[in-house]
Design a protein around this motif. Structure first.
Motif, PDB file in Angstrom:
ATOM      1  N   CYS A  32      42.254  22.110 -34.322  1.00  0.00           N
ATOM      2  CA  CYS A  32      41.017  22.030 -35.185  1.00  0.00           C
ATOM      3  C   CYS A  32      41.040  21.673 -36.461  1.00  0.00           C
ATOM      4  O   CYS A  32      40.243  20.869 -37.097  1.00  0.00           O
ATOM      5  N   TRP A  91      37.749  20.113 -37.234  1.00  0.00           N
ATOM      6  CA  TRP A  91      36.683  20.464 -36.271  1.00  0.00           C
ATOM      7  C   TRP A  91      36.534  22.234 -36.777  1.00  0.00           C
ATOM      8  O   TRP A  91      37.682  22.626 -37.224  1.00  0.00           O
ATOM      9  N   MET A 116      38.378  15.902 -27.575  1.00  0.00           N
ATOM     10  CA  MET A 116      37.859  15.934 -28.968  1.00  0.00           C
ATOM     11  C   MET A 116      37.672  14.553 -29.219  1.00  0.00           C
ATOM     12  O   MET A 116      36.773  14.199 -29.761  1.00  0.00           O
ATOM     13  N   TYR A 140      28.675  21.901 -28.063  1.00  0.00           N
ATOM     14  CA  TYR A 140      30.007  22.224 -28.565  1.00  0.00           C
ATOM     15  C   TYR A 140      31.208  21.788 -27.260  1.00  0.00           C
ATOM     16  O   TYR A 140      30.516  21.656 -26.004  1.00  0.00           O
ATOM     17  N   LEU A 141      32.414  21.682 -27.439  1.00  0.00           N
ATOM     18  CA  LEU A 141      33.585  21.486 -26.590  1.00  0.00           C
ATOM     19  C   LEU A 141      34.027  22.675 -26.130  1.00  0.00           C
ATOM     20  O   LEU A 141      34.349  23.723 -27.079  1.00  0.00           O
ATOM     21  N   THR A 179      43.207  18.837 -24.994  1.00  0.00           N
ATOM     22  CA  THR A 179      42.179  19.187 -25.761  1.00  0.00           C
ATOM     23  C   THR A 179      41.678  18.347 -26.961  1.00  0.00           C
ATOM     24  O   THR A 179      40.737  17.888 -27.258  1.00  0.00           O
ATOM     25  N   PHE A 183      36.814  25.736 -35.135  1.00  0.00           N
ATOM     26  CA  PHE A 183      37.249  26.489 -34.239  1.00  0.00           C
ATOM     27  C   PHE A 183      36.617  28.050 -33.912  1.00  0.00           C
ATOM     28  O   PHE A 183      36.393  28.696 -34.833  1.00  0.00           O
ATOM     29  N   LEU A 222      37.714  21.584 -19.441  1.00  0.00           N
ATOM     30  CA  LEU A 222      37.218  21.173 -20.473  1.00  0.00           C
ATOM     31  C   LEU A 222      35.702  20.646 -20.325  1.00  0.00           C
ATOM     32  O   LEU A 222      35.636  19.913 -19.606  1.00  0.00           O
ATOM     33  N   ARG A 233      32.675  21.056 -32.877  1.00  0.00           N
ATOM     34  CA  ARG A 233      33.090  22.471 -32.596  1.00  0.00           C
ATOM     35  C   ARG A 233      33.765  22.589 -31.456  1.00  0.00           C
ATOM     36  O   ARG A 233      33.321  22.128 -30.410  1.00  0.00           O
ATOM     37  N   LEU A 234      34.926  23.488 -31.612  1.00  0.00           N
ATOM     38  CA  LEU A 234      35.605  23.774 -30.399  1.00  0.00           C
ATOM     39  C   LEU A 234      35.356  25.209 -29.820  1.00  0.00           C
ATOM     40  O   LEU A 234      35.924  26.061 -30.814  1.00  0.00           O
ATOM     41  N   ARG A 251      31.893  19.632 -22.287  1.00  0.00           N
ATOM     42  CA  ARG A 251      30.862  19.574 -23.081  1.00  0.00           C
ATOM     43  C   ARG A 251      29.517  20.606 -22.907  1.00  0.00           C
ATOM     44  O   ARG A 251      29.085  20.308 -21.850  1.00  0.00           O
TER      45      ARG A 251
END
Length: 369
Positions: free
Chosen positions: A301, A306, A268, A142-143, A264, A308, A154, A280-281, A156
C-alpha cells in the motif's frame, strides 16, 4: 426474506458467532456511523480439537451448545445491559459448519422471539469484510483481501451486500495451507500461529519453494502446490531438526507473502480510483493476524499510495463483535430477516459470480466460493 424494518439511528446489537470452532457473543453500539464494542467474549475449542489436528464438526457443534447460553449472559454482563436494552440480535447464518451455524442462529432466533427484537442473519464473510469498521472509519468502496482457514478471496466491497469477486483460490485457502504445513512439521494445531512463531528464527532463503500463479494475469490464488512442496522437502529431511522446521516455516511464509502481494497488486491495479483519492485495502480474516504478512501488504500500500486497514488482532479471528456490527449496519438500513431465515453451509459474498463462474463445482448445497 426481510421482515419489519428497523431504522433506529442508534443500534445496540447482540451478536452471536458459531460458524467453526469458536463460540462468541458480543454487544456493539452503532451510532452516527461509528461503532463501539461494549463486550466481546470468545470461548475457544482448541484443546478439544488439538488431538485430531483440525476441527471435528460434531465436537464443535456440541461444544457450542454447552457454552453459548453462558456466553450471552457474560457478554450482557460485561456490557452492563439487559435484553431490554437491545435494539436487535445478529447471528451468523453461514457459511460454516452447519451444526455450529444452527446453534448460534437458533439461539439468536429464540432471543429475538422472546424479547420482540428484530433479527439479522449475517453472512460470516461480511462480518470479516466489515471488521476494520469496528475501530476505524473505513468508507466504501474498498478492496478486500479475505484470508482465513476456509477462504482466500479478493473482492471489491461497495456497500452492504454489494461485493464483486475479483479473484479466489482455485484449490486450498491460505489458512488451510498454514494448518497443513504445521501438521506436516509436527507443530500442532492451530497451525497459523505455530508456523509464524517457528519462522522467526528460520532462513527464508534456504528452500526454493514455488510461488503458484505469481506473475500470471488475474487475481486468483493457488496454494495446493506450495503445501505439497513443503511436505516433499520435509520428507527428504527426516528426521527433521529444529533448524529444518524453522527454515521450512520461514521459506513457506515468504512464499505466501510473495503470492499474496502479487495477486493483491493485480487487484489494486485493476480498480479505478478517482483522481486525487487514495485507494483503500482492507485485509481481514484469521490469517490477517500474521504480522509478517500484514507488513508485506502494508508495504504494498505504501508503494502504490493506498491506505491500509486491518482489524486489531482480537478481531482478525472469528468473533461476535464483527457479526454484531454487520447486524447493526443492516438494521440502520432497515434490512431485517424473518425468523425462518435458513442456516447455510455455503454462502458466497458475490453470489452472481459464484453461480456464473464457480471456482468449485456448486453441488447440492450451492455455490462454495
Amino acid at each position: 426474506m426481510h421482515g419489519q424494518s428497523s431504522h433506529l439511528s442508534r443500534q445496540i446489537v447482540l451478536g452471536l458467532e458459531t460458524s467453526c470452532d469458536e463460540t462468541a457473543a458480543a454487544v456493539v453500539v452503532l451510532e452516527a456511523g461509528r461503532a463501539r464494542v461494549l463486550s466481546s467474549v470468545v470461548a475457544s475449542q482448541i484443546e478439544a480439537h488439538a488431538p485430531y489436528g483440525g476441527v471435528v464438526p460434531e465436537i464443535a457443534a456440541r461444544a457450542h451448545v454447552e457454552v453459548i447460553d453462558g456466553l450471552v449472559q457474560e457478554a450482557l454482563r460485561q456490557a452492563d445491559l439487559g435484553f431490554s436494552d437491545l435494539t436487535g440480535v445478529a447471528a451468523t447464518a453461514g457459511p460454516g459448519l452447519i451444526g455450529g451455524v444452527m446453534v448460534g442462529l437458533l439461539t439468536g432466533k429464540a432471543i429475538a422471539l422472546a424479547c420482540g427484537l428484530p433479527l439479522v442473519g449475517v453472512n460470516h464473510l461480511e462480518g470479516h469484510a466489515l471488521s476494520p469498521r469496528l475501530e476505524a472509519d473505513v468508507p466504501f468502496p474498498y478492496l478486500l483481501l479475505l484470508v482465513s482457514g476456509g477462504h482466500c478471496q479478493l473482492l471489491r466491497v461497495s456497500g452492504l451486500g454489494a461485493c464483486e469477486r475479483l479473484g479466489s483460490t482455485i484449490d486450498d485457502a491460505v489458512g488451510e495451507a498454514f494448518d497443513k504445513t504445521a501438521k506436516v512439521l509436527g507443530l500442532g494445531y492451530p497451525g497459523g500461529p505455530a508456523v509464524e512463531r517457528a519462522a522467526r528464527t528460520g532462513d527464508a532463503t534456504r528452500f526454493a519453494l514455488p510461488r503458484p500463479l505469481k506473475g500470471r494475469p488475474g487475481c486468483d490464488f493457488s496454494f495446493a502446490g506450495l503445501k505439497t512442496a513443503v511436505a516433499r522437502e520435509a520428507a527428504s529431511l527426516v528426521p527433521l531438526q529444529a533448524t529444518d522446521v524453522a527454515d521450512l516455516c520461514a521459506s513457506f511464509q515468504a512464499a505466501v507473502g510473495d503470492v499474496l502481494e502479487d495477486r493483491t497488486r493485480h487487484a489494486m491495479e485493476s480498480m479505478a480510483v478517482p483522481a486525487g483519492e487514495a485507494g483503500r485495502l482492507v485485509v481481514a480474516g484469521g490469517v490477517a493476524a500474521n504480522l509478517v504478512l500484514r507488513g508485506r501488504l502494508q508495504g504494498l500500500c505504501d508503494d502504490l499510495g493506498w491506505t491500509f486497514f486491518a482489524p486489531s488482532l482480537a478481531y482478525c479471528g472469528d468473533n461476535a463483535a464483527m457479526i454484531a456490527l454487520a447486524g447493526a449496519e443492516r438494521l440502520v438500513q432497515g434490512m431485517v430477516d424473518d425468523l425462518d431465515v435458513l442456516a447455510r453451509p455455503r454462502w458466497p459474498l458475490d453470489d452472481v459470480a459464484a453461480q456464473a463462474a464457480p471456482v468449485y463445482k456448486t453441488g447440492r448445497k450451492g455455490a462454495k466460493a
